[in-house]
Design a protein around this motif. Structure first.
Motif, PDB file in Angstrom:
ATOM      1  N   SER A 199       0.835  -1.203   0.000  1.00 43.52           N
ATOM      2  CA  SER A 199       0.000   0.000   0.000  1.00 43.52           C
ATOM      3  C   SER A 199       0.869   1.253   0.000  1.00 43.52           C
ATOM      4  CB  SER A 199      -0.872   0.025   1.254  1.00 43.52           C
ATOM      5  OG  SER A 199      -0.099   0.436   2.361  1.00 43.52           O
ATOM      6  N   LYS A 200       0.233   2.388  -0.367  1.00 45.09           N
ATOM      7  CA  LYS A 200       0.944   3.655  -0.184  1.00 45.09           C
ATOM      8  C   LYS A 200      -0.028   4.744   0.260  1.00 45.09           C
ATOM      9  CE  LYS A 200       1.588   5.954  -4.639  1.00 45.09           C
ATOM     10  NZ  LYS A 200       0.492   5.768  -5.534  1.00 45.09           N
ATOM     11  N   ASN A 201       0.533   5.749   0.906  1.00 45.35           N
ATOM     12  CA  ASN A 201      -0.305   6.794   1.493  1.00 45.35           C
ATOM     13  C   ASN A 201      -0.493   7.979   0.555  1.00 45.35           C
ATOM     14  OD1 ASN A 201      -0.815   5.835   4.324  1.00 45.35           O
ATOM     15  ND2 ASN A 201       1.415   5.631   4.186  1.00 45.35           N
ATOM     16  N   VAL A 202      -1.719   8.511   0.585  1.00 47.74           N
ATOM     17  CA  VAL A 202      -2.054   9.666  -0.258  1.00 47.74           C
ATOM     18  C   VAL A 202      -2.901  10.629   0.575  1.00 47.74           C
ATOM     19  CG1 VAL A 202      -2.020   8.353  -2.433  1.00 47.74           C
ATOM     20  CG2 VAL A 202      -4.141   8.487  -1.108  1.00 47.74           C
ATOM     21  N   VAL A 203      -3.140  11.815   0.039  1.00 49.42           N
ATOM     22  CA  VAL A 203      -4.015  12.770   0.721  1.00 49.42           C
ATOM     23  C   VAL A 203      -5.213  13.059  -0.184  1.00 49.42           C
ATOM     24  CG1 VAL A 203      -4.174  15.008   1.887  1.00 49.42           C
ATOM     25  CG2 VAL A 203      -1.952  13.853   1.737  1.00 49.42           C
ATOM     26  N   VAL A 204      -6.402  12.820   0.347  1.00 48.63           N
ATOM     27  CA  VAL A 204      -7.636  13.101  -0.402  1.00 48.63           C
ATOM     28  C   VAL A 204      -8.076  14.524  -0.068  1.00 48.63           C
ATOM     29  CG1 VAL A 204     -10.051  12.408  -0.763  1.00 48.63           C
ATOM     30  CG2 VAL A 204      -8.307  10.666  -0.312  1.00 48.63           C
ATOM     31  N   ILE A 205      -8.402  15.274  -1.108  1.00 49.90           N
ATOM     32  CA  ILE A 205      -8.857  16.669  -0.910  1.00 49.90           C
ATOM     33  C   ILE A 205     -10.078  16.930  -1.811  1.00 49.90           C
ATOM     34  CG2 ILE A 205      -6.562  17.591  -0.322  1.00 49.90           C
ATOM     35  CD1 ILE A 205      -6.383  18.559  -3.286  1.00 49.90           C
ATOM     36  N   ARG A 206     -10.662  18.121  -1.687  1.00 47.49           N
ATOM     37  CA  ARG A 206     -11.737  18.501  -2.610  1.00 47.49           C
ATOM     38  C   ARG A 206     -11.115  18.873  -3.960  1.00 47.49           C
ATOM     39  NH1 ARG A 206     -13.527  20.747   2.127  1.00 47.49           N
ATOM     40  NH2 ARG A 206     -12.130  22.484   1.707  1.00 47.49           N
ATOM     41  N   LYS A 207     -11.774  18.481  -5.027  1.00 51.15           N
ATOM     42  CA  LYS A 207     -11.265  18.782  -6.363  1.00 51.15           C
ATOM     43  C   LYS A 207     -11.061  20.291  -6.544  1.00 51.15           C
ATOM     44  CE  LYS A 207     -12.446  15.646  -9.849  1.00 51.15           C
ATOM     45  NZ  LYS A 207     -13.574  15.037 -10.562  1.00 51.15           N
ATOM     46  N   ALA A 208     -11.951  21.059  -5.955  1.00 48.49           N
ATOM     47  CA  ALA A 208     -11.883  22.523  -6.076  1.00 48.49           C
ATOM     48  C   ALA A 208     -10.598  23.094  -5.461  1.00 48.49           C
ATOM     49  CB  ALA A 208     -13.109  23.141  -5.413  1.00 48.49           C
ATOM     50  N   ILE A 214     -12.975   8.346  -4.203  1.00 47.57           N
ATOM     51  CA  ILE A 214     -12.911   9.306  -5.306  1.00 47.57           C
ATOM     52  C   ILE A 214     -13.843   8.890  -6.442  1.00 47.57           C
ATOM     53  CG2 ILE A 214     -11.359  10.131  -7.133  1.00 47.57           C
ATOM     54  CD1 ILE A 214      -9.184  10.243  -4.982  1.00 47.57           C
ATOM     55  N   ASN A 215     -13.898   7.586  -6.698  1.00 51.51           N
ATOM     56  CA  ASN A 215     -14.785   7.111  -7.755  1.00 51.51           C
ATOM     57  C   ASN A 215     -16.248   7.419  -7.456  1.00 51.51           C
ATOM     58  OD1 ASN A 215     -12.587   6.108  -9.091  1.00 51.51           O
ATOM     59  ND2 ASN A 215     -12.924   3.977  -8.486  1.00 51.51           N
ATOM     60  N   SER A 216     -16.626   7.382  -6.178  1.00 54.66           N
ATOM     61  CA  SER A 216     -18.039   7.612  -5.896  1.00 54.66           C
ATOM     62  C   SER A 216     -18.333   9.033  -5.420  1.00 54.66           C
ATOM     63  CB  SER A 216     -18.557   6.571  -4.900  1.00 54.66           C
ATOM     64  OG  SER A 216     -17.689   6.494  -3.809  1.00 54.66           O
ATOM     65  N   ASN A 217     -17.300   9.867  -5.305  1.00 52.87           N
ATOM     66  CA  ASN A 217     -17.523  11.270  -4.934  1.00 52.87           C
ATOM     67  C   ASN A 217     -16.773  12.142  -5.931  1.00 52.87           C
ATOM     68  OD1 ASN A 217     -18.874  11.219  -2.048  1.00 52.87           O
ATOM     69  ND2 ASN A 217     -17.281   9.661  -2.035  1.00 52.87           N
ATOM     70  N   LYS A 218     -17.478  12.589  -6.947  1.00 58.24           N
ATOM     71  CA  LYS A 218     -16.815  13.303  -8.040  1.00 58.24           C
ATOM     72  C   LYS A 218     -16.212  14.640  -7.611  1.00 58.24           C
ATOM     73  CE  LYS A 218     -17.492   9.974 -10.846  1.00 58.24           C
ATOM     74  NZ  LYS A 218     -16.390   9.009 -10.850  1.00 58.24           N
ATOM     75  N   ASP A 219     -16.581  15.118  -6.415  1.00 58.85           N
ATOM     76  CA  ASP A 219     -16.015  16.379  -5.931  1.00 58.85           C
ATOM     77  C   ASP A 219     -14.692  16.172  -5.187  1.00 58.85           C
ATOM     78  OD1 ASP A 219     -17.540  14.968  -4.053  1.00 58.85           O
ATOM     79  OD2 ASP A 219     -18.009  16.757  -2.874  1.00 58.85           O
ATOM     80  N   LEU A 220     -14.238  14.910  -5.079  1.00 60.23           N
ATOM     81  CA  LEU A 220     -12.986  14.641  -4.366  1.00 60.23           C
ATOM     82  C   LEU A 220     -11.889  14.171  -5.322  1.00 60.23           C
ATOM     83  CD1 LEU A 220     -14.289  12.747  -1.192  1.00 60.23           C
ATOM     84  CD2 LEU A 220     -13.998  15.220  -1.545  1.00 60.23           C
ATOM     85  N   THR A 221     -10.648  14.379  -4.916  1.00 61.67           N
ATOM     86  CA  THR A 221      -9.523  13.918  -5.729  1.00 61.67           C
ATOM     87  C   THR A 221      -8.286  13.724  -4.846  1.00 61.67           C
ATOM     88  OG1 THR A 221      -8.337  14.309  -7.798  1.00 61.67           O
ATOM     89  CG2 THR A 221      -8.627  16.218  -6.373  1.00 61.67           C
ATOM     90  N   LEU A 222      -7.169  13.321  -5.466  1.00 62.53           N
ATOM     91  CA  LEU A 222      -5.921  13.160  -4.717  1.00 62.53           C
ATOM     92  C   LEU A 222      -5.095  14.425  -4.846  1.00 62.53           C
ATOM     93  CD1 LEU A 222      -4.560   9.613  -5.668  1.00 62.53           C
ATOM     94  CD2 LEU A 222      -6.015  10.280  -3.752  1.00 62.53           C
TER      95      LEU A 222
END
Ligand code: ARG
Length: 273
Positions: A131-140, A209-217
């Motif tokens: 696994s690896k770590n990422v940060v999820v944020i709002r796409k905006a 992210i796939n189910s929340n289009k307003d979120l991204t990495l």
């Protein structure tokens, strides 16, 4: 040397070898009944925290709440090979580790990262996933959070009891850290603007992210940490069961089954959203 002396010497050597062998087997059966306990009971007791798709999540099947995911498939295969039934103890992530530590479960499986520190308290199987770590944020906010320092003074969450708490503290030290029992709470707080980011592992982040289009990495690369692979955690001393699990995991990896489980679990968890 007389024949008699040689015979005596040989006999003495044989005797001491068999004594050592006896005491070794007596020791292993006395202190480690982890595998035979499961076989006698006829049920494998598995602790898991089903809040972590695609590894473990709740799924309604014919109106009934069940657990599904990679770790569930893997455990079913283990139970099948041991010819026993399976009982899932569904608890929070901290309680997965807790119930294994006190021997309430034969093992815990929950995308558990193997770390040097956890090795002091648990036996671990061979790893079955990286696994690896990422940060999820709002796409905006994509242009806003482009470095770890850009989170200075912002609220960032991690799931309670996970190594992501450490990743957050060590690698994004200027953020104000929020510990939440489940990542889904973090997702709700992120969407509503209460927090600005969530540290999680990429396979899990991808599902959100796939189910929340307003979120991204966030376009940030976090450093690799101690605990980059998942394994099954057993109580200290459960060597016989661990060895058995290792041989099953090795076989499933060789057959490419883990990848199949990931694919199936991703489809099932997407379908459930
Ligand atoms: N891999 C991380 C850890 O072991 C997170 C695991 C969280 N698992 C879960 N089912 N919520 O610390």
């Amino acid at each position: 040397m007389s024949i008699k002396k040689i015979v005596t010497a040989v006999l003495l050597v044989l005797l001491s070898v068999s004594l050592v062998a006896c005491s070794n087997s007596a020791k292993s059966t006395k202190t480690d009944s982890s595998l035979s306990d499961v076989q006698k009971r006829g049920t494998l007791v598995v602790a898991t925290s089903p809040d972590f798709a695609p590894f473990e999540f709740k799924r309604l099947v014919n109106g009934r709440d069940t657990v599904a995911g990679v770790d569930v498939e893997l455990s079913k295969e283990i139970a099948k090979e041991l010819h026993v039934k399976i009982h899932f103890l569904t608890v929070s992530f901290t309680n997965v580790l807790g119930s294994v530590a006190i021997g309430k479960a034969d093992y815990g499986i929950s995308g558990i990262s193997v770390t040097e520190d956890r090795k002091n308290s648990f036996e671990f199987t061979e790893p079955y996933f990286e696994s690896k770590n990422v940060v999820v944020i709002r796409k905006a906010d994509l242009a806003k959070y482009t470095s770890v320092d850009s989170f200075a003074g912002k609220s960032v969450s991690a799931q309670k009891g996970t190594i992501q708490e450490g990743v957050l503290a060590d690698q994004i030290p200027k953020a104000s850290a929020v510990s939440l029992t489940q990542n889904s709470e973090g997702v709700n707080e992120l969407k509503s603007g209460k927090i600005q980011g969530i540290v999680m592992e990429s396979a899990i982040a991808q599902g959100y992210i796939n189910s929340n289009k307003d979120l991204t990495l966030a376009k940030i690369t976090l450093k690799k940490v101690d605990g980059s692979s998942y394994a099954i955690a057993l109580p200290k001393g459960s060597i016989a069961l661990r060895n058995k699990l290792n041989s099953i995991i090795t076989r499933l990896k060789k057959e490419g089954k883990i990848d199949d489980y990931v694919e199936k679990a991703n489809q099932e968890s997407e379908a459930g959203k």
